[in-house]
Design a protein around this motif. Structure first.
Motif, mmCIF file in Angstrom:
data_model
loop_
_atom_site.group_PDB
_atom_site.id
_atom_site.type_symbol
_atom_site.label_atom_id
_atom_site.label_comp_id
_atom_site.label_asym_id
_atom_site.label_seq_id
_atom_site.Cartn_x
_atom_site.Cartn_y
_atom_site.Cartn_z
ATOM 1 N N ARG A 237 45.029 -10.654 -11.832
ATOM 2 C CA ARG A 237 46.205 -9.896 -12.355
ATOM 3 C C ARG A 237 46.951 -9.600 -11.126
ATOM 4 O O ARG A 237 46.646 -8.999 -10.136
ATOM 5 C CB ARG A 237 46.107 -8.541 -13.204
ATOM 6 N N VAL A 238 48.318 -9.987 -11.147
ATOM 7 C CA VAL A 238 49.290 -9.649 -9.879
ATOM 8 C C VAL A 238 50.311 -8.960 -10.613
ATOM 9 O O VAL A 238 51.218 -9.276 -11.434
ATOM 10 C CB VAL A 238 49.725 -10.957 -9.257
ATOM 11 N N GLN A 239 50.728 -7.798 -10.084
ATOM 12 C CA GLN A 239 51.657 -6.842 -10.669
ATOM 13 C C GLN A 239 52.752 -6.181 -9.490
ATOM 14 O O GLN A 239 52.255 -5.898 -8.580
ATOM 15 C CB GLN A 239 51.028 -5.427 -11.482
ATOM 16 N N ALA A 240 53.909 -6.833 -9.827
ATOM 17 C CA ALA A 240 54.924 -6.234 -8.769
ATOM 18 C C ALA A 240 55.221 -4.717 -8.769
ATOM 19 O O ALA A 240 54.507 -4.014 -9.576
ATOM 20 C CB ALA A 240 56.328 -6.838 -9.493
ATOM 21 N N PRO A 241 55.906 -4.394 -7.585
ATOM 22 C CA PRO A 241 55.895 -2.981 -7.358
ATOM 23 C C PRO A 241 56.525 -2.191 -8.481
ATOM 24 O O PRO A 241 56.363 -1.015 -8.805
ATOM 25 C CB PRO A 241 56.902 -2.850 -6.019
ATOM 26 N N ASP A 242 57.438 -2.925 -9.212
ATOM 27 C CA ASP A 242 58.180 -2.294 -10.332
ATOM 28 C C ASP A 242 57.446 -2.079 -11.552
ATOM 29 O O ASP A 242 57.880 -1.851 -12.828
ATOM 30 C CB ASP A 242 59.557 -3.070 -10.654
ATOM 31 N N GLY A 243 56.067 -2.694 -11.631
ATOM 32 C CA GLY A 243 55.399 -2.569 -12.768
ATOM 33 C C GLY A 243 55.324 -3.759 -13.771
ATOM 34 O O GLY A 243 54.609 -4.117 -14.640
ATOM 35 N N ARG A 244 56.136 -4.783 -13.317
ATOM 36 C CA ARG A 244 56.327 -6.117 -13.823
ATOM 37 C C ARG A 244 55.140 -6.765 -13.523
ATOM 38 O O ARG A 244 54.745 -7.204 -12.274
ATOM 39 C CB ARG A 244 57.689 -6.896 -13.683
ATOM 40 N N VAL A 245 54.554 -7.509 -14.420
ATOM 41 C CA VAL A 245 53.157 -8.279 -14.180
ATOM 42 C C VAL A 245 53.621 -9.735 -13.959
ATOM 43 O O VAL A 245 54.348 -10.357 -14.763
ATOM 44 C CB VAL A 245 52.338 -8.327 -15.629
ATOM 45 N N ARG A 246 53.236 -10.159 -12.792
ATOM 46 C CA ARG A 246 53.752 -11.468 -12.316
ATOM 47 C C ARG A 246 52.704 -12.817 -12.763
ATOM 48 O O ARG A 246 53.208 -13.562 -13.363
ATOM 49 C CB ARG A 246 53.732 -11.672 -10.926
ATOM 50 N N PHE A 247 51.440 -12.340 -13.072
ATOM 51 C CA PHE A 247 50.533 -13.155 -13.403
ATOM 52 C C PHE A 247 49.376 -12.413 -13.915
ATOM 53 O O PHE A 247 48.580 -11.353 -13.357
ATOM 54 C CB PHE A 247 50.017 -14.072 -12.451
ATOM 55 N N VAL A 248 48.710 -12.880 -14.993
ATOM 56 C CA VAL A 248 47.509 -12.280 -15.553
ATOM 57 C C VAL A 248 46.670 -13.488 -16.304
ATOM 58 O O VAL A 248 47.400 -14.230 -17.127
ATOM 59 C CB VAL A 248 47.840 -11.069 -16.593
ATOM 60 N N SER A 249 45.332 -13.403 -15.833
ATOM 61 C CA SER A 249 44.464 -14.532 -16.632
ATOM 62 C C SER A 249 44.207 -14.178 -18.025
ATOM 63 O O SER A 249 43.768 -13.029 -18.279
ATOM 64 C CB SER A 249 43.349 -14.891 -15.706
ATOM 65 N N ALA A 250 43.733 -15.181 -18.714
ATOM 66 C CA ALA A 250 43.137 -14.762 -20.058
ATOM 67 C C ALA A 250 41.709 -14.822 -20.122
ATOM 68 O O ALA A 250 41.190 -14.430 -21.300
ATOM 69 C CB ALA A 250 43.762 -16.001 -21.036
ATOM 70 N N ARG A 251 41.037 -15.009 -19.070
ATOM 71 C CA ARG A 251 39.781 -15.132 -18.956
ATOM 72 C C ARG A 251 39.225 -13.756 -18.268
ATOM 73 O O ARG A 251 39.871 -13.204 -17.620
ATOM 74 C CB ARG A 251 39.149 -16.163 -18.123
ATOM 75 N N GLY A 252 37.922 -13.282 -18.545
ATOM 76 C CA GLY A 252 37.112 -12.391 -17.814
ATOM 77 C C GLY A 252 37.575 -10.926 -18.024
ATOM 78 O O GLY A 252 38.529 -10.825 -19.186
ATOM 79 N N GLN A 253 37.546 -10.137 -17.107
ATOM 80 C CA GLN A 253 37.876 -8.757 -17.482
ATOM 81 C C GLN A 253 38.422 -8.126 -16.236
ATOM 82 O O GLN A 253 37.601 -8.342 -15.109
ATOM 83 C CB GLN A 253 36.889 -7.828 -18.012
ATOM 84 N N ALA B 177 46.000 -22.606 -11.072
ATOM 85 C CA ALA B 177 45.030 -23.816 -10.746
ATOM 86 C C ALA B 177 44.151 -23.153 -9.825
ATOM 87 O O ALA B 177 43.076 -24.037 -9.859
ATOM 88 C CB ALA B 177 46.016 -24.521 -9.883
ATOM 89 N N ALA B 178 44.326 -21.906 -9.299
ATOM 90 C CA ALA B 178 43.243 -21.459 -8.413
ATOM 91 C C ALA B 178 42.143 -21.049 -9.005
ATOM 92 O O ALA B 178 40.966 -20.838 -8.424
ATOM 93 C CB ALA B 178 43.934 -20.484 -7.233
ATOM 94 N N LEU B 179 42.432 -20.649 -10.130
ATOM 95 C CA LEU B 179 41.075 -20.120 -10.883
ATOM 96 C C LEU B 179 40.368 -21.302 -11.959
ATOM 97 O O LEU B 179 39.365 -20.822 -12.469
ATOM 98 C CB LEU B 179 41.714 -19.141 -12.048
ATOM 99 N N VAL B 180 40.760 -22.473 -11.612
ATOM 100 C CA VAL B 180 40.022 -23.404 -12.161
ATOM 101 C C VAL B 180 38.543 -23.572 -11.611
ATOM 102 O O VAL B 180 38.490 -23.507 -10.555
ATOM 103 C CB VAL B 180 40.876 -25.072 -12.151
ATOM 104 N N GLY B 181 37.675 -23.601 -12.813
ATOM 105 C CA GLY B 181 36.276 -23.645 -12.259
ATOM 106 C C GLY B 181 35.549 -22.456 -11.961
ATOM 107 O O GLY B 181 34.694 -22.177 -11.768
ATOM 108 N N HIS B 182 36.527 -21.255 -12.426
ATOM 109 C CA HIS B 182 35.682 -19.941 -12.281
ATOM 110 C C HIS B 182 36.030 -19.125 -13.850
ATOM 111 O O HIS B 182 36.978 -18.328 -13.816
ATOM 112 C CB HIS B 182 36.497 -19.195 -11.182
ATOM 113 N N PRO B 183 35.208 -19.743 -14.618
ATOM 114 C CA PRO B 183 35.403 -18.926 -15.956
ATOM 115 C C PRO B 183 35.169 -17.513 -16.149
ATOM 116 O O PRO B 183 35.800 -16.870 -16.734
ATOM 117 C CB PRO B 183 34.454 -19.815 -16.893
ATOM 118 N N GLY B 184 34.395 -17.167 -14.941
ATOM 119 C CA GLY B 184 34.299 -15.460 -15.196
ATOM 120 C C GLY B 184 35.039 -14.685 -14.318
ATOM 121 O O GLY B 184 34.775 -13.653 -14.079
#
Length: 494
Positions: free
Chosen positions: A85-101, A74-81
């Motif tokens: 990515r949020v990655q836990a200390p153990d390497g697990r990805v908590r969140f990654v967006s599908a847009r941008g790089q 929701a925080a990324l709404v309106g920011h297409p570019g």
């Protein structure tokens, strides 16, 4: 190779100066715009990092962690570019967006010491696209202020790695277009500056073109032409004034040359006419030896007069070319004048003129040249002095300059004519005989020779007329010079 004109040079200088100025201005403006865009990018990315930190700080329960992806999406709404990515200390990805790089993986190895809130800013390209982002360590479940207050002295909990990437291709496209427009504007400005510089220079050099045109049309019959000195730029006015002064000098020189040529023809015509007439008369009838002898004596006088005139002209020609080199002997001027009095005494007595000498002086001069000059002055004064009058010679010596004043009573001479008495063949009063004629020379060149001799000695001579007396003042270097503080300034005046 033909050198470029002054107009072309100044036009190119205008263009080069304009380009140099615009290059500096353009570079400064381009840097300012690029820095502004960079600050905007950093502000936007830092804002998203603060939002992510706030959300992670509030995730204190498993339920809050479970709803974290939705909150971040929701925080990324309106920011297409914008990519996150949020990655836990153990390497697990908590969140990654599908847009941008996202920033390259190699950036995480340079992300800092591993402590919370360590930030690494990164800038990278992917083909034609450009990105700017960061990698930061963010603690989960508490704000930094809370951790500082509640866990003082305890080990920091493991932190999540947050990577944010922002597509800045639109900024780069704008900067590329901005640079293209800037370069085009510089070229147009340079061309306009060159054209304007050519027009301004062409107009400003108009007086020079007038000088060129006038100089091209000049000949001996048009030396009276002058350039107008009004409404002329100050930079050109000095040239115009100097050019007009040169024309005035040329005109005066040509006029003098014409006058001298006419006077020489006039002076030579009389003796030649006399010789021709005497010869014709002698040939008309047979004569005895005494009559032929008288004709020859008369012819000899005319020959001697023409020879003396030619000698005087040669002397003046040498003076004009600086070929007179007088010696600097120490002369007693009183003795020189007395010797000349002895020479002219018989002629002066015949005319009823008395010669008077007063004063004494010593000068550095060539004795023969000085005697010739004084002889011309004395003979001129005696010739124009009436019966029963005096010719006075006064000698003065102030320690720096010696002065010889030769005076005789006579008709007043206007100042403008007195200044011309030393010109060749000039006469102030036609009734007084030939121009400049003196009894000693009879060639009309006596006073001109006086001026040449005195100036060759570094002196000066002038004529003046006042109160019924005509005065010739000769100034020469004294034979006993003293300091300037003891002697008055040099002057040939009376």
């Amino acid at each position: 190779m033909k050198a470029p004109s002054l107009t072309v040079r100044l036009s190119l200088l205008f263009a080069v100066s304009t380009v140099a100025l615009l290059l500096g201005l353009g570079w400064t403006l381009e840097r300012a715009v690029a820095l502004h865009f960079r600050e905007l990018d950093h502000h936007e990315i830092a804002g998203k990092l603060a939002l992510v930190r706030n959300l992670l700080g509030k995730a204190t329960t498993p339920g809050a962690l479970a709803s974290l992806p939705a909150d971040l999406e929701a925080a990324l709404v309106g920011h297409p570019g914008l990519a996150l990515r949020v990655q836990a200390p153990d390497g697990r990805v908590r969140f990654v967006s599908a847009r941008g790089q996202l920033p390259p993986e190699t950036a995480s190895a340079r992300s800092g010491s591993g402590q919370p809130d360590d930030i690494l800013w990164a800038r990278w390209d992917d083909g034609p696209r450009a990105f700017r982002g960061l990698i930061a360590r963010v603690s989960v479940g508490a704000s930094r202020q809370t951790r500082d207050a509640t866990t003082a002295g305890m080990a920091e909990p493991p932190s999540d790695t947050v990577a944010i990437g922002l597509d800045i291709s639109h900024h780069q496209a704008f900067m590329a277009e901005f640079r293209r427009i800037l370069v085009l504007a510089m070229l147009l400005a340079a061309a306009a500056a060159a054209a304007l510089g050519w027009a301004v220079t062409h107009a400003g050099l108009r007086p020079l073109r007038r000088i060129t045109a006038l100089a091209a049309d000049l000949d001996a019959s048009r030396l009276g032409a002058r350039l107008p000195e009004t409404r002329v730029p100050p930079e050109i006015k000095s040239l115009v004034v100097a050019f007009n002064a040169m024309l005035a000098r040329l005109q005066d020189s040509f006029q003098r040359l014409s006058d001298v040529s006419a006077d020489i023809a006039h002076e030579l015509r009389t003796p030649i006419s006399n010789l021709t007439l005497q010869t014709q008369v002698a040939l008309n009838a047979a004569r005895d030896a005494d009559q032929y002898r008288e004709v020859l004596y008369s012819s000899l006088e005319e020959y001697e007069r023409m020879g003396q005139m030619i000698g005087d002209m040669l002397f003046l020609a040498r003076a004009d070319h600086g070929l007179l080199h007088p010696t600097a002997d120490v002369l007693d001027l009183a003795a020189q004048v007395r010797d000349l009095f002895d020479y002219f005494d018989a002629w002066a007595e015949e005319r009823g003129v008395s010669l008077v000498l007063t004063g004494s002086a010593c000068a550095q001069a060539d004795p023969l040249m000085l005697r010739r000059a004084l002889s011309n002055l004395l003979s001129n004064s005696i010739r124009h002095t009436d019966l029963g009058q005096q010719v006075r010679v006064q000698l003065q010596d102030d320690g720096r300059y010696a002065r010889i004043l030769v005076e005789n009573p006579g008709l007043p001479i206007p100042p403008e004519q007195a200044a011309r008495l030393f010109e060749r063949f000039y006469r102030a009063d036609p009734a007084r005989g030939r121009r400049g004629e003196t009894a000693g020379s009879g060639t009309g060149l006596g006073l001109a020779i006086v001026k040449s001799i005195i100036e060759a000695h570094g002196g000066a001579v002038e004529a003046s007329s006042r109160a019924g007396w005509t005065r010739f003042t000769v100034t020469l270097p004294s034979a006993h010079p003293r300091s300037a503080a003891q002697a008055p300034a040099p002057s040939a005046g009376t």
